[in-house]
Each structure stands twice: as structure tokens, then as C-alpha cells.
Design a protein around this motif. Structure first.
Motif, short mmCIF file in Angstrom:
data_model
loop_
_atom_site.label_atom_id
_atom_site.label_comp_id
_atom_site.label_asym_id
_atom_site.label_seq_id
_atom_site.Cartn_x
_atom_site.Cartn_y
_atom_site.Cartn_z
N GLN A 241 -4.52 7.76 -12.94
CA GLN A 241 -4.69 6.84 -11.81
C GLN A 241 -3.78 5.63 -11.96
O GLN A 241 -3.13 5.21 -11.00
N ARG A 242 -3.71 5.07 -13.15
CA ARG A 242 -2.87 3.88 -13.36
C ARG A 242 -1.41 4.21 -13.07
O ARG A 242 -0.70 3.45 -12.44
N SER B 118 -6.59 5.75 -2.27
CA SER B 118 -7.55 4.96 -1.49
C SER B 118 -7.30 3.46 -1.61
O SER B 118 -7.90 2.68 -0.88
N TYR B 119 -6.43 3.05 -2.52
CA TYR B 119 -6.15 1.62 -2.73
C TYR B 119 -5.38 1.03 -1.55
O TYR B 119 -4.62 1.70 -0.87
N ALA C 75 -8.18 11.17 -9.86
CA ALA C 75 -7.33 10.00 -10.12
C ALA C 75 -6.38 9.78 -8.94
O ALA C 75 -6.20 8.64 -8.49
N LEU C 76 -5.78 10.86 -8.45
CA LEU C 76 -4.86 10.75 -7.31
C LEU C 76 -5.60 10.29 -6.06
O LEU C 76 -5.11 9.42 -5.32
N LEU C 77 -6.77 10.85 -5.81
CA LEU C 77 -7.55 10.45 -4.63
C LEU C 77 -7.92 8.96 -4.69
O LEU C 77 -7.82 8.25 -3.69
N LEU D 159 2.84 4.50 -6.49
CA LEU D 159 2.61 4.23 -5.06
C LEU D 159 3.06 2.82 -4.69
O LEU D 159 3.70 2.61 -3.65
N ALA D 160 2.72 1.85 -5.53
CA ALA D 160 3.13 0.47 -5.26
C ALA D 160 4.66 0.35 -5.31
O ALA D 160 5.25 -0.36 -4.49
N SER D 161 5.29 1.06 -6.23
CA SER D 161 6.76 1.03 -6.33
C SER D 161 7.42 1.67 -5.12
O SER D 161 8.50 1.26 -4.71
N GLN D 162 6.77 2.68 -4.55
CA GLN D 162 7.32 3.32 -3.35
C GLN D 162 7.19 2.41 -2.14
O GLN D 162 8.10 2.34 -1.31
#
Length: 177
Positions: free
Chosen positions: A139-140, A84-85, A78-80, A146-149
Motif C-alpha cells: 500500500q505504501r 481510495s485515497y 493494499a491496491l484497493l 499514485l501520488a507521483s503519477q
């Protein structure tokens, strides 16, 4: 256990097709958990059925080892996939995410590994739905984080949009009742 095995494979294949198709397309970053919680609960129920109705026999030590490895695999892949996004901000100020070829590779490797371990452990695919529910939930959450960071200010618009859609759905549901 053959019927349960086939059901898990069919449901898992359908879910994977839909999920991977959506992950490779540009989408607004959202954190809706209800569907993934439902898949996780269905997966847990499937395992319960395998024990109760199909007489699945697993020792406690096997459950700890294989269950722990399966959980670790679900989280790692999930993290990987989340890493990758690609993220960007669209013209409406919303953060968008999109998977790529590497996302697809992580799906293939993760699912193939899980199905292999599941066959060794249970002789079936009885844990597939549980694995998918857990890995998609992680993953969600990671994608949201990640998007928030990367876009902390812009993610407020995503959160507002999500809250607005939730409010609209609740209002429509109340009207139907």
C-alpha cells in the motif's frame, strides 16, 4: 499455539488501530519502509515459531494454496486502499494523502477475509503480522506511485523532505553514539 495466537491478535489489533487512525488523517506522502519490513519480519518469525515450538502442521500443497491466496489478498486490498485515497498539494507544496470511509471498508473486508482463511488454514491467527507487513508495504509503495503519477513535480518536495528527515535522524544518532 494459543499464546502465539493471542500475541498475534493483540499486536495485530494495536497495529491496525494505529495504522487506520493515521490513514484516515491527512498526512504527507512518504515512502518509509523500515517499519513495515520489521512487521513483515516479525510475522515471518511468528510463523517460524508456530512450526518450531507449537508444532504447526501444514502440507506443502496447503502452504502454496493458502500462502498464495493470502499474498494475493494482501496485494489486492493494499491496491484497493491506495486507490481510495484522496491526494492534494498543501500550502507548503507537499503532496498530502488521506483515506476515507472506503479505505476503512477495504481494511475491514481484507482483515476479516484474512483472519477467516488463517483460521481455516492454521486454526489460529499466526500469519496476521506477516499479512499486515506485506499489505502495508504494498500500500505504501502504491500510494507513493499514485501520488507521483498525479503530482510528479510536487513529489520532488516530498522526496527532499523525506531525505532531509532521514539525514537529521542519522545525524542525531551519530551524536548519541
Amino acid at each position: 499455539m494459543q499464546n502465539l495466537d493471542l500475541t498475534n491478535l493483540v499486536l495485530g489489533a494495536w497495529l491496525l488501530f494505529v495504522v487506520i487512525k493515521r490513514q484516515l488523517a491527512p498526512k504527507v506522502v512518504r515512502f518509509k519502509m523500515s517499519f513495515f519490513v520489521l512487521v513483515t519480519l516479525l510475522g515471518a518469525a511468528s510463523i517460524g515459531d508456530a512450526f518450531n515450538k507449537q508444532h504447526l502442521q501444514i502440507s506443502p500443497s496447503q502452504a502454496v494454496v493458502f500462502g498464495g491466496l493470502s499474498l494475493a489478498s494482501a496485494i489486492i486490498f493494499a491496491l484497493l486502499r491506495a486507490w481510495s485515497y484522496r491526494f492534494w498539494v498543501d500550502n507548503n507544496g507537499l503532496v498530502i494523502r488521506q483515506g476515507n470511509w472506503l479505505t476503512l471498508v477495504w481494511w475491514v473486508v481484507g482483515i476479516a477475509g484474512h483472519l477467516g482463511v488463517d483460521r481455516l488454514w492454521t486454526g489460529s491467527s499466526v500469519t496476521l503480522l506477516l499479512y499486515l507487513g506485506v499489505t502495508l508495504l504494498v500500500q505504501r509503495g502504491c500510494v507513493w506511485w499514485l501520488a507521483s503519477q498525479k503530482y510528479p513535480t510536487e513529489m520532488r518536495a516530498n522526496a527532499e523532505l523525506q531525505a532531509e528527515r532521514h539525514h537529521d535522524r542519522s545525524r542525531r544518532k551519530r551524536r548519541r553514539e
